[in-house]
Design a protein around this motif. Structure first.
Motif, PDB file in Angstrom:
ATOM      1  N   LYS A   1       0.749  -1.112  -0.127  1.00  0.00           N
ATOM      2  CA  LYS A   1      -0.167  -0.013  -0.004  1.00  0.00           C
ATOM      3  C   LYS A   1       0.845   1.367  -0.048  1.00  0.00           C
ATOM      4  O   LYS A   1       0.489   2.419  -0.693  1.00  0.00           O
ATOM      5  CB  LYS A   1      -0.797   0.140   1.066  1.00  0.00           C
ATOM      6  N   VAL A   2       1.969   1.218   0.778  1.00  0.00           N
ATOM      7  CA  VAL A   2       2.809   2.261   0.725  1.00  0.00           C
ATOM      8  C   VAL A   2       3.545   2.423  -0.525  1.00  0.00           C
ATOM      9  O   VAL A   2       3.444   3.657  -1.108  1.00  0.00           O
ATOM     10  CB  VAL A   2       3.735   2.384   1.796  1.00  0.00           C
ATOM     11  N   ALA A   3       3.880   1.578  -1.188  1.00  0.00           N
ATOM     12  CA  ALA A   3       4.602   1.693  -2.515  1.00  0.00           C
ATOM     13  C   ALA A   3       3.475   2.079  -3.438  1.00  0.00           C
ATOM     14  O   ALA A   3       4.027   2.845  -4.444  1.00  0.00           O
ATOM     15  CB  ALA A   3       5.041   0.080  -3.157  1.00  0.00           C
ATOM     16  N   ARG A   4       2.316   1.863  -3.590  1.00  0.00           N
ATOM     17  CA  ARG A   4       1.282   2.401  -4.252  1.00  0.00           C
ATOM     18  C   ARG A   4       0.755   3.843  -4.125  1.00  0.00           C
ATOM     19  O   ARG A   4      -0.029   4.302  -5.012  1.00  0.00           O
ATOM     20  CB  ARG A   4       0.042   1.581  -4.208  1.00  0.00           C
ATOM     21  N   ALA A   5       1.196   4.391  -2.987  1.00  0.00           N
ATOM     22  CA  ALA A   5       0.989   5.815  -2.614  1.00  0.00           C
ATOM     23  C   ALA A   5       1.746   6.629  -3.444  1.00  0.00           C
ATOM     24  O   ALA A   5       2.771   6.277  -4.163  1.00  0.00           O
ATOM     25  CB  ALA A   5       1.143   5.934  -1.102  1.00  0.00           C
ATOM     26  N   THR A   6       1.160   7.924  -3.753  1.00  0.00           N
ATOM     27  CA  THR A   6       2.003   8.878  -4.507  1.00  0.00           C
ATOM     28  C   THR A   6       3.219   9.296  -3.684  1.00  0.00           C
ATOM     29  O   THR A   6       3.553   9.206  -2.383  1.00  0.00           O
ATOM     30  CB  THR A   6       1.052  10.341  -4.436  1.00  0.00           C
ATOM     31  N   PRO A   7       4.313   9.909  -4.488  1.00  0.00           N
ATOM     32  CA  PRO A   7       5.485  10.421  -3.795  1.00  0.00           C
ATOM     33  C   PRO A   7       5.177  11.476  -2.712  1.00  0.00           C
ATOM     34  O   PRO A   7       5.882  11.087  -1.779  1.00  0.00           O
ATOM     35  CB  PRO A   7       6.375  10.992  -5.111  1.00  0.00           C
ATOM     36  N   ALA A   8       4.318  12.218  -2.984  1.00  0.00           N
ATOM     37  CA  ALA A   8       4.092  13.071  -1.919  1.00  0.00           C
ATOM     38  C   ALA A   8       3.477  12.486  -0.676  1.00  0.00           C
ATOM     39  O   ALA A   8       3.869  12.855   0.605  1.00  0.00           O
ATOM     40  CB  ALA A   8       2.923  14.213  -2.249  1.00  0.00           C
ATOM     41  N   GLN A   9       2.586  11.473  -0.774  1.00  0.00           N
ATOM     42  CA  GLN A   9       2.133  10.828   0.452  1.00  0.00           C
ATOM     43  C   GLN A   9       3.451   9.819   1.205  1.00  0.00           C
ATOM     44  O   GLN A   9       3.163   9.771   2.340  1.00  0.00           O
ATOM     45  CB  GLN A   9       0.924   9.691   0.213  1.00  0.00           C
ATOM     46  N   ARG A  10       4.423   9.363   0.318  1.00  0.00           N
ATOM     47  CA  ARG A  10       5.270   8.724   0.751  1.00  0.00           C
ATOM     48  C   ARG A  10       6.383   9.765   1.737  1.00  0.00           C
ATOM     49  O   ARG A  10       7.172   9.209   2.458  1.00  0.00           O
ATOM     50  CB  ARG A  10       5.984   8.007  -0.248  1.00  0.00           C
ATOM     51  N   THR A  11       6.242  11.100   1.401  1.00  0.00           N
ATOM     52  CA  THR A  11       7.307  11.659   2.059  1.00  0.00           C
ATOM     53  C   THR A  11       7.019  12.555   3.222  1.00  0.00           C
ATOM     54  O   THR A  11       7.444  13.460   3.930  1.00  0.00           O
ATOM     55  CB  THR A  11       8.108  12.678   0.904  1.00  0.00           C
ATOM     56  N   THR A  12       5.442  13.156   2.933  1.00  0.00           N
ATOM     57  CA  THR A  12       4.942  13.891   3.965  1.00  0.00           C
ATOM     58  C   THR A  12       4.390  13.055   5.180  1.00  0.00           C
ATOM     59  O   THR A  12       4.140  12.256   5.115  1.00  0.00           O
ATOM     60  CB  THR A  12       3.459  14.390   3.217  1.00  0.00           C
ATOM     61  N   GLU A  13       4.607  13.889   6.585  1.00  0.00           N
ATOM     62  CA  GLU A  13       4.475  13.297   7.609  1.00  0.00           C
ATOM     63  C   GLU A  13       2.767  13.017   7.661  1.00  0.00           C
ATOM     64  O   GLU A  13       2.006  13.838   7.248  1.00  0.00           O
ATOM     65  CB  GLU A  13       5.059  13.805   8.682  1.00  0.00           C
TER      66      GLU A  13
END
Length: 201
Positions: free
Chosen positions: A83-95
């Motif tokens: 699920k994390v891998a499918r998230a957008t780059p912003a979601q993976r870097t934003t707290e």
């Protein structure tokens, strides 16, 4: 590389088709996933959408396996990582938002109701699943994936955000796996999750 079921499902999800005839020429990113299996450190090969691409929905569900809960610790960890891998780059870097973090901490502690050691157990589970000491360090993608695991989907739709019926059992199993990964012998846990017998650090 042997193509097992999990890896095949991840490739199908990454390329948007579970028909292997559609796979030639499609790009995916393979990555190592450290695991602890029966107390032994292992490295599994996993797949996600190629860097810069987003995973497409699988067009045919004929060969997709729907896992039945409760899941094993490894299955929970892999589901969260997918699920994390499918998230957008912003979601993976934003707290994660304050609301996400608060709900996540509360639901993790609900896995050990009235246990004075619940906060420590929550940290052990968080480290095992996302490699972070605290939910306050989680990204938005990690927070969302953890909440997807913890919450009963029907309750989310109703706005009550109840713990999934299998989450406590899964959290207990993850805690045991985390203790083994930390170098402790695999000992049975009591009803409140405390180890029984002597500790072997």
């Amino acid at each position: 590389l042997i193509l097992g079921r999990t890896l095949a499902e991840q490739i199908a999800e990454a390329v948007g088709s579970d028909d292997t005839n559609d796979w030639p020429g499609r790009r995916v990113t393979l990555y190592p996933l450290p695991l602890t299996v029966a107390g032994q450190s292992r490295v599994a090969i996993r797949a996600r959408a190629a860097n810069g691409a987003t995973a497409a929905p699988v067009q045919s569900g004929a060969s997709t396996v729907q896992l039945t809960r409760p899941l094993t610790p490894v299955q929970v960890k892999e589901a969260i990582q997918r699920k994390v891998a499918r998230a957008t780059p912003a979601q993976r870097t934003t707290e994660a938002s304050a609301g996400q973090r608060g709900l996540l901490a509360g639901k993790l502690e609900e896995c050990w109701p009235a246990d004075p050691d619940a906060a420590r157990k929550r940290r052990s589970v968080t480290v095992f699943l996302i490699g972070r000491q605290s939910v306050s360090e989680a990204t938005a993608a990690e927070g969302s994936a953890l909440l997807d695991w913890l919450l009963d989907p029907a309750s989310v739709a109703e706005g009550t955000y109840d713990l999934h019926p299998a989450a406590r059992q899964e959290a207990e199993a993850i805690l045991r796996e985390a203790l083994v990964a930390a170098g402790q012998t695999s000992l049975p846990l009591g009803a409140n999750g405390n180890r029984m017998g002597g500790a072997h650090e």
